[in-house]
Design a protein around this motif. Structure first.
Motif, PDB file in Angstrom:
ATOM      1  N   ALA A   1       6.227   0.221   3.076  1.00  0.00           N
ATOM      2  CA  ALA A   1       5.752  -0.701   2.045  1.00  0.00           C
ATOM      3  C   ALA A   1       6.908  -1.347   1.296  1.00  0.00           C
ATOM      4  CB  ALA A   1       4.857   0.043   1.056  1.00  0.00           C
ATOM      5  N   GLN A   2       6.580  -2.426   0.633  1.00  0.00           N
ATOM      6  CA  GLN A   2       7.506  -3.055  -0.309  1.00  0.00           C
ATOM      7  C   GLN A   2       7.463  -2.248  -1.601  1.00  0.00           C
ATOM      8  OE1 GLN A   2       7.939  -7.610  -1.242  1.00  0.00           O
ATOM      9  NE2 GLN A   2       6.200  -6.847  -2.393  1.00  0.00           N
ATOM     10  N   ARG A   3       8.595  -1.774  -2.068  1.00  0.00           N
ATOM     11  CA  ARG A   3       8.627  -0.954  -3.280  1.00  0.00           C
ATOM     12  C   ARG A   3       8.870  -1.790  -4.537  1.00  0.00           C
ATOM     13  NH1 ARG A   3       6.377   4.080  -2.635  1.00  0.00           N
ATOM     14  NH2 ARG A   3       6.449   4.446  -0.385  1.00  0.00           N
ATOM     15  N   ILE A   4       9.599  -2.880  -4.385  1.00  0.00           N
ATOM     16  CA  ILE A   4       9.862  -3.793  -5.499  1.00  0.00           C
ATOM     17  C   ILE A   4       9.447  -5.188  -5.064  1.00  0.00           C
ATOM     18  CG2 ILE A   4      11.603  -4.774  -7.043  1.00  0.00           C
ATOM     19  CD1 ILE A   4      13.248  -2.231  -6.629  1.00  0.00           C
ATOM     20  N   GLU A   5       8.623  -5.841  -5.863  1.00  0.00           N
ATOM     21  CA  GLU A   5       8.104  -7.157  -5.511  1.00  0.00           C
ATOM     22  C   GLU A   5       9.231  -8.115  -5.144  1.00  0.00           C
ATOM     23  OE1 GLU A   5       5.129  -9.824  -4.693  1.00  0.00           O
ATOM     24  OE2 GLU A   5       4.809  -7.772  -5.401  1.00  0.00           O
TER      25      GLU A   5
ATOM     26  N   GLY B   1       0.806  -1.220   0.000  1.00  0.00           N
ATOM     27  CA  GLY B   1       0.000   0.000   0.000  1.00  0.00           C
ATOM     28  C   GLY B   1       0.831   1.258   0.000  1.00  0.00           C
ATOM     29  N   GLY B   2       2.031   1.199  -0.541  1.00  0.00           N
ATOM     30  CA  GLY B   2       2.944   2.332  -0.473  1.00  0.00           C
ATOM     31  C   GLY B   2       2.378   3.613  -1.060  1.00  0.00           C
ATOM     32  N   LEU B   3       2.704   4.731  -0.434  1.00  0.00           N
ATOM     33  CA  LEU B   3       2.261   6.034  -0.900  1.00  0.00           C
ATOM     34  C   LEU B   3       3.214   6.573  -1.962  1.00  0.00           C
ATOM     35  CD1 LEU B   3       1.416   7.655   2.539  1.00  0.00           C
ATOM     36  CD2 LEU B   3      -0.252   6.962   0.805  1.00  0.00           C
ATOM     37  N   SER B   4       2.653   7.114  -3.020  1.00  0.00           N
ATOM     38  CA  SER B   4       3.463   7.820  -4.009  1.00  0.00           C
ATOM     39  C   SER B   4       3.783   9.210  -3.467  1.00  0.00           C
ATOM     40  CB  SER B   4       2.700   7.939  -5.331  1.00  0.00           C
ATOM     41  OG  SER B   4       1.594   8.820  -5.185  1.00  0.00           O
ATOM     42  N   PHE B   5       4.660   9.912  -4.166  1.00  0.00           N
ATOM     43  CA  PHE B   5       4.992  11.281  -3.763  1.00  0.00           C
ATOM     44  C   PHE B   5       3.745  12.157  -3.757  1.00  0.00           C
ATOM     45  CE2 PHE B   5       6.099  15.636  -5.027  1.00  0.00           C
ATOM     46  CZ  PHE B   5       6.982  15.993  -4.012  1.00  0.00           C
ATOM     47  N   ASP B   6       2.902  12.059  -4.801  1.00  0.00           N
ATOM     48  CA  ASP B   6       1.699  12.876  -4.881  1.00  0.00           C
ATOM     49  C   ASP B   6       0.714  12.530  -3.767  1.00  0.00           C
ATOM     50  OD1 ASP B   6       2.414  14.465  -6.978  1.00  0.00           O
ATOM     51  OD2 ASP B   6       1.275  13.369  -8.500  1.00  0.00           O
TER      52      ASP B   6
ATOM     53  N   LEU C   1      11.879   1.498   4.249  1.00  0.00           N
ATOM     54  CA  LEU C   1      11.467   2.651   5.035  1.00  0.00           C
ATOM     55  C   LEU C   1      11.557   3.920   4.197  1.00  0.00           C
ATOM     56  CD1 LEU C   1      10.722   3.765   7.886  1.00  0.00           C
ATOM     57  CD2 LEU C   1      13.181   4.056   8.268  1.00  0.00           C
ATOM     58  N   ARG C   2      10.456   4.668   4.163  1.00  0.00           N
ATOM     59  CA  ARG C   2      10.429   5.935   3.440  1.00  0.00           C
ATOM     60  C   ARG C   2       9.697   6.957   4.298  1.00  0.00           C
ATOM     61  NH1 ARG C   2       8.177   6.832  -2.767  1.00  0.00           N
ATOM     62  NH2 ARG C   2       9.276   8.790  -3.174  1.00  0.00           N
TER      63      ARG C   2
END
Length: 231
Positions: free
Chosen positions: A169-173, A133-138, A179-180
């Motif tokens: 979130a996991q950014r790459i499968e 469910g990672g958040l994008s910059f926008d 951590l971001r």
């Protein structure tokens, strides 16, 4: 049936068109999620910001809870996010339930587990714990923009304020969680007109979904007495 969305739900919705928003909301609300939640991880991280700076204590699990569904995922989140509090002087506090009003009879929870003060600044903490469910910059920019303009600037008028968004979130499968961190200095604050346009499309999409009965089940809010702004 009146549908309920949290602010993090709202900022994730694609509003390029009303159809895109409808498809997103229906997929999210009619999805198969709900097997477990991250309230346990959230409360452990809150303890870290209250001054418990020992990772072994923060991830300790009594034998009676070892088989709980989602336990390992909650502990993964704590291991990544809790150490952000270590070595800092943060004073945690809560507000009673506050909601973001984004249309006639429509309110969204901020899903914020706590606020804290640090070096004279009032900060709202938001954790994004979902693996996919990672958040994008926008999306992070929109969440922070709304929190600042509609909550912090009114509740703490004249004070220095900030928002700490922690995404694990996991950014790459297949590569594990990453951590971001987002805050006021690292995002683009949306204009009032841009926020209003996004919310307008969300409202129209919800109106159509409700009128057509496109969502068949009602989401239960996540409630915990120790997290008054969470549900």
């Amino acid at each position: 049936m009146r549908l309920s969305l949290s602010l993090p739900d709202i900022v994730r919705i694609s509003t390029l068109s009303e159809d895109a928003a409808i498809n997103h909301i229906v997929a999210e609300l009619d999805g198969s999620g709900g097997v477990f939640n991250y309230i346990d991880a959230t409360k452990r991280i809150k303890s870290a910001y209250k001054g418990l700076h020992r990772i072994d204590s923060l991830i300790a699990v009594p034998p009676s809870r070892m088989e709980e569904v989602g336990r390992c995922h909650n502990i993964e989140v704590v291991k990544l996010a809790a150490p952000l509090a270590f070595g800092r002087t943060t004073n945690v506090f809560d507000l009673s339930g506050r909601f973001f009003a984004y249309g006639e009879a429509r309110q969204a929870s901020y899903r914020a587990p706590f606020l804290y003060t640090e070096s004279g600044t009032v900060k709202l903490y938001y954790l994004q714990p979902r693996k996919r469910g990672g958040l994008s910059f926008d999306q992070a920019s929109l969440y922070i923009s709304i929190v600042k303009k509609f909550l912090l600037d009114s509740e703490f008028y004249g004070e220095k304020v900030d928002v700490e968004v922690v995404d694990v979130a996991q950014r790459i499968e297949g590569r594990g969680r990453v951590l971001r961190i987002f805050d006021l200095s690292s995002v683009e604050i949306w204009s009032d007109d841009k926020i209003a346009q996004h919310l307008k499309v969300v409202r129209l999409a919800l109106d159509d979904i409700e009128a057509q009965g496109l969502v068949k089940k009602k989401r239960r809010p996540l409630k915990d007495r120790d997290l008054p702004m969470f549900f």
